[in-house]
Design an enzyme around this catalytic site. Structure first.
Site, PDB file in Angstrom:
ATOM      1  N   HIS A  38       0.844  -1.207   0.000  1.00  0.00           N
ATOM      2  CA  HIS A  38       0.000   0.000   0.000  1.00  0.00           C
ATOM      3  C   HIS A  38       0.871   1.246   0.000  1.00  0.00           C
ATOM      4  O   HIS A  38       0.960   1.915   1.016  1.00  0.00           O
ATOM      5  CB  HIS A  38      -0.900  -0.001   1.233  1.00  0.00           C
ATOM      6  N   PHE A  39       1.472   1.638  -0.968  1.00  0.00           N
ATOM      7  CA  PHE A  39       1.592   1.105  -2.323  1.00  0.00           C
ATOM      8  C   PHE A  39       3.073   1.006  -2.661  1.00  0.00           C
ATOM      9  O   PHE A  39       3.834   1.872  -2.228  1.00  0.00           O
ATOM     10  CB  PHE A  39       0.904   2.031  -3.328  1.00  0.00           C
TER      11      PHE A  39
END
Length: 156
Positions: A38-39
C-alpha cells in the site's frame, strides 16, 4: 504505533474527562509490511487504519468518561473522510470529543492532523458493554498504562 498488533496510539497528550475531549499522538512507522502493498514505491497509511486510529483515540476517551466501568466497541462509522495522505514517519495528532452518550451507545467526533493540517475526520458510534472478563479488563488496563492514561481517570 505497532501496526501488526493494532496498537495505533502511542501516547495520550491530554484527556479532559469533564469536557469529554482527548488528544493523542501516533507516530506512523517508517517501515511496515503494510506499506509493501500500500503502495509499492509510494507508501501511504491505509484509510481504514486512519479510521481505526480515530476509533482507538475515541475508545480511550470513552474509557475515561466511563471510568473504565464499560468497554467501547466500534459499531458504526459515519461521515469518514480522508482529506489528505498520511505517510510513513508522519506524526499524527488525533483529537476526539463525545457528541452523545446514553442508552448503551456513544458517538464521537474524531480528527487526524499532521503538521496542523486536517488529514481525516469521522463520526463514530460505539456500543458500551461490560468488560467480558477480567483478562480483557487487565489487558485494557495494561494498554492504557502503556499510552499514559491518567490514573485518576480510572475507577478504583
Amino acid at each position: 504505533m505497532q501496526l501488526e498488533y493494532f496498537h495505533m496510539i502511542d501516547r495520550i497528550v491530554d484527556l479532559k474527562v469533564d469536557e469529554k475531549t482527548i488528544v493523542v499522538e501516533a507516530q506512523v512507522p517508517k517501515e511496515s509490511t503494510v506499506f509493501e502493498g500500500h503502495f509499492p514505491g509510494y507508501p501511504l497509511m491505509p484509510g481504514v487504519l486512519l479510521i481505526e486510529s480515530m476509533a482507538q483515540a475515541s475508545g480511550f476517551l470513552l474509557l475515561g468518561v466511563l471510568k473504565f466501568e464499560r468497554m467501547p466497541i466500534l459499531a458504526a462509522v459515519k461521515e469518514a473522510k480522508v482529506r489528505g495522505s498520511v505517510f510513513p514517519g508522519d506524526l499524527m495528532t488525533l483529537e476526539a470529543s463525545v457528541a452523545h452518550e446514553g442508552s448503551g451507545y456513544a458517538m464521537t467526533e474524531a480528527k487526524i492532523r499532521v503538521d496542523g493540517k486536517l488529514r481525516a475526520n469521522s463520526t463514530l458510534t460505539f456500543t458500551l458493554i461490560p468488560f467480558p472478563n477480567s483478562d480483557m479488563r487487565g489487558y485494557m488496563n495494561a494498554v492504557a498504562a502503556r499510552v499514559g492514561f491518567p490514573q485518576q481517570a480510572v475507577s478504583p
